[in-house]
Design a protein around this motif. Structure first.
Motif, short mmCIF file in Angstrom:
data_model
loop_
_atom_site.label_atom_id
_atom_site.label_comp_id
_atom_site.label_asym_id
_atom_site.label_seq_id
_atom_site.Cartn_x
_atom_site.Cartn_y
_atom_site.Cartn_z
N GLN A 53 -85.14 86.85 38.78
CA GLN A 53 -83.94 86.14 38.31
C GLN A 53 -84.26 85.12 37.23
OE1 GLN A 53 -80.62 86.57 38.91
NE2 GLN A 53 -81.26 88.43 40.00
N ASP A 54 -85.40 84.43 37.39
CA ASP A 54 -85.79 83.40 36.43
C ASP A 54 -86.66 84.00 35.33
OD1 ASP A 54 -84.74 80.87 36.65
OD2 ASP A 54 -85.97 80.35 38.39
N TYR A 55 -86.09 84.22 34.16
CA TYR A 55 -86.81 84.79 33.02
C TYR A 55 -87.30 83.65 32.12
CZ TYR A 55 -85.51 89.74 33.60
OH TYR A 55 -85.37 91.03 34.05
N LEU A 74 -80.00 89.82 26.28
CA LEU A 74 -79.63 90.87 27.23
C LEU A 74 -79.75 90.37 28.67
CD1 LEU A 74 -81.38 93.89 25.50
CD2 LEU A 74 -78.91 93.54 25.69
N ALA A 75 -80.82 89.62 28.94
CA ALA A 75 -81.03 89.10 30.29
C ALA A 75 -79.93 88.09 30.65
CB ALA A 75 -82.42 88.46 30.39
N HIS A 81 -81.12 83.92 34.82
CA HIS A 81 -81.36 82.56 34.30
C HIS A 81 -82.49 82.67 33.29
CE1 HIS A 81 -83.22 78.51 34.26
NE2 HIS A 81 -81.93 78.14 34.22
N VAL A 82 -82.22 82.35 32.04
CA VAL A 82 -83.18 82.60 30.96
C VAL A 82 -83.55 81.30 30.25
CG1 VAL A 82 -83.68 83.93 28.87
CG2 VAL A 82 -82.12 84.87 30.60
N ALA A 122 -91.65 80.55 36.80
CA ALA A 122 -90.82 81.69 36.43
C ALA A 122 -91.01 82.86 37.41
CB ALA A 122 -91.17 82.14 35.02
N ASP A 123 -90.01 83.72 37.49
CA ASP A 123 -90.14 84.99 38.23
C ASP A 123 -90.79 86.05 37.36
OD1 ASP A 123 -88.87 83.94 40.46
OD2 ASP A 123 -86.88 84.63 39.81
N ILE A 124 -90.55 85.96 36.05
CA ILE A 124 -91.09 86.94 35.11
C ILE A 124 -91.23 86.26 33.75
CG2 ILE A 124 -88.80 87.84 34.46
CD1 ILE A 124 -90.09 90.62 34.29
N ILE A 125 -92.28 86.61 33.02
CA ILE A 125 -92.53 86.05 31.69
C ILE A 125 -92.52 87.19 30.67
CG2 ILE A 125 -94.21 84.84 30.22
CD1 ILE A 125 -95.24 83.50 32.83
N ILE A 126 -91.80 86.99 29.58
CA ILE A 126 -91.77 87.96 28.49
C ILE A 126 -92.58 87.37 27.33
CG2 ILE A 126 -90.34 89.34 26.94
CD1 ILE A 126 -89.83 89.91 29.91
N ASP A 127 -93.60 88.10 26.89
CA ASP A 127 -94.50 87.63 25.84
C ASP A 127 -94.05 88.16 24.48
OD1 ASP A 127 -96.67 87.10 24.11
OD2 ASP A 127 -97.76 88.87 24.84
N GLY A 128 -93.46 87.27 23.67
CA GLY A 128 -93.10 87.60 22.29
C GLY A 128 -93.72 86.62 21.32
N LEU A 129 -94.97 86.24 21.61
CA LEU A 129 -95.62 85.18 20.83
C LEU A 129 -96.22 85.69 19.52
CD1 LEU A 129 -97.40 83.31 23.76
CD2 LEU A 129 -95.58 82.37 22.31
#
Length: 493
Positions: A53-55, A74-75, A81-82, A122-129
């Motif tokens: 849930q926690d992005y 999108l999330a 929760h982003v 966080a519940d999940i981490i998106i790497d766009g670095l």
């Protein structure tokens, strides 16, 4: 005939150069491609982590950041929760990345500064670095963000490739995201599937973003991906075949005190299906080898006769580098040069070749070096081999006119022109004696009529897949190379 895009890898430059043309030919704008990339990442996030849930979306300043903003939008629209954290908030975005950032702000999104607590909870981490253009060491502020993300218990999904990884070599540029999943686009980056890149990528998913058909017409793969599930096995045997139909293989090695190495090789040959196997070994090793496996013929004398008998040869495991080893090696090389029988060369045979004053051209052979042996053959440091495994394997093949199987995570096989990368395998195979089994598997396939290139590819696959099955059954720790024998037999049948 075009290559299969999902079983091919490309350099970052190839993707950068041909992606715009592929998009144009497919009547797709570059911003639409960015939207599709973000959609692909979000779909994989939902598929693999449906309860997250926690992005936290980490963004830099390039197109990877744009993909990240799309994922964030999108999330958020899906009720998650982003939090978007910009590593360099003072640096303005441009082009499509800026458009994606504005779209995030338009749906009520905010951009936060670096906040370690938010990342760690966080519940999940998106790497766009960082993207595929990285060529130098990672610097601040990206270093601290990557370190904090890696220290978080949350799974990380990397956009296109883990930030900090060299897209072409897989080398870590100082520090890199340790991803659990990577979603890569348009063409699979060659650095994701071998060496450090394979370790940091985790599992990868591929999305061609709807331009794959056009892209594969424009770009030639740098290597093909191979594994057991996509490889055709051996042909069915004729009912009237006999032991002589399936090859006569001579295994050479097993100096005093190292009988086990050539014993592993020779049984691997039998388990792979060769018809007749003879071992030429040191007199002190003969009893240990013959007692352990009565199906093996063992000799300690008349090497010339044994070489004449054989249709192909495997040399190196347990050979040593003393006077007996050198004399044996020289006799074998002389016979090989005169008769050009197919030969698999491993271990101390590679080390003896490396000691020659000039490289020996050995066509119709397979070299199976680990990075240390490869370094000795090329007269460089192990770090040089691992810093570009593709180049190292190709240089070995060219220097010695051989087919080279450079072992390691994502073993690379090349004849100097074509290259293949094995996607099977796991750390269970990182144990003494594992390479001796691989030598035997490849040699056993050559004995049964495969070319050296075919045997190198299928042999690496069989060995790696057997390791995967053994690890699934009993775990990665404590596997013995001899545990692979019965599994290899299952796989070849």
């Amino acid at each position: 005939m075009p290559a299969n895009l999902s079983q091919s890898v490309f350099s970052a430059e190839q993707v950068r150069t041909h992606e715009p043309s592929a998009a144009e030919q497919s009547a797709v704008s570059m911003y639409t491609l960015m939207e599709r990339a973000g959609q692909a990442v979000f779909e994989q996030a939902i598929k693999h982590y449906p309860h997250a849930q926690d992005y936290v979306v980490l963004v830099g300043v390039g197109n990877n950041a744009g993909d990240g903003y799309i994922v964030a939008s999108l999330a958020k629209q899906a009720g998650k929760h982003v939090t978007v954290i910009a590593a360099a908030p003072d640096k303005p975005l441009t082009g499509d990345a800026l458009t994606a950032q504005k779209a995030w702000l338009a749906v009520g999104g905010e951009i936060s500064n670096y906040d370690p607590l938010t990342i760690k909870t966080a519940d999940i981490i998106i790497d766009g670095l960082l993207g595929t253009g990285l060529k130098s060491e990672v610097r601040e502020p990206f270093t601290k963000v990557i370190k904090t993300a890696n220290d978080s218990p949350a799974p990380i999904i990397a956009i296109d490739l883990p930030s900090g990884i060299n897209a072409d070599t897989g080398v870590v540029q100082g520090i890199a995201i340790q991803a659990e999943l990577c979603v890569t686009f348009v063409g699979i980056k060659q650095g994701l599937v071998t060496g450090e890149g394979r370790a940091y990528t985790g599992k990868y998913e591929f999305a061609d973003l709807g331009v794959g058909q056009a892209f594969i017409q424009l770009a030639t793969p740098s290597a093909a991906l191979i594994n057991y599930d996509t490889t055709q096995g051996l042909a069915k045997r004729q009912n009237n075949s006999h032991k002589g139909s399936h090859g006569k293989l001579l295994c050479i090695g097993g100096n005093a005190g190292t009988a086990g190495a050539i014993r592993l090789t020779s049984e691997a040959v039998l388990r792979t299906g060769a018809g007749m196997v003879k071992v030429y070994t040191h007199p002190n090793s003969a009893l240990a080898i013959s007692m352990g496996r009565p199906e093996l013929m063992v000799t300690t004398t008349n090497l010339h006769a044994a070489l004449e008998w054989a249709t192909c040869i495997a040399i190196g495991p347990g050979l040593g580098q003393d006077s007996w080893a050198k004399s044996t090696f020289e006799t074998v090389i002389q016979h090989f040069v005169a008769h050009n029988k197919a030969m698999v060369v491993d271990a101390d045979a590679l080390n003896l070749i490396a000691q020659q004053s000039a490289p020996i051209a050995l066509k119709n052979t397979v070299f199976t070096p680990h990075p240390g042996e490869a370094a000795r053959l090329l007269g460089c440091a192990i770090s040089n081999i691992e810093s570009d495994r593709y180049h190292s394997a190709r240089k070995l093949a060219e220097t010695y006119s051989t087919t080279c199987a450079l072992k390691g995570a994502g073993s690379i096989i090349t004849d100097g022109t074509k290259a293949w990368v094995c996607t099977d395998g796991n750390p269970a195979l990182a144990v003494g004696g594992s390479g001796d089994v691989l030598t035997g598997v490849i040699a056993g396939l050559i004995a049964q009529g495969l070319t050296v290139e075919q045997a190198a590819c299928f042999g690496v696959i069989l060995h790696a897949k057997a390791g995967d099955i053994a690890a699934q059954r009993d775990g990665e720790r404590g596997m013995l190379p001899s545990d692979l024998f019965t599994i290899v037999r299952e796989l070849v049948n």
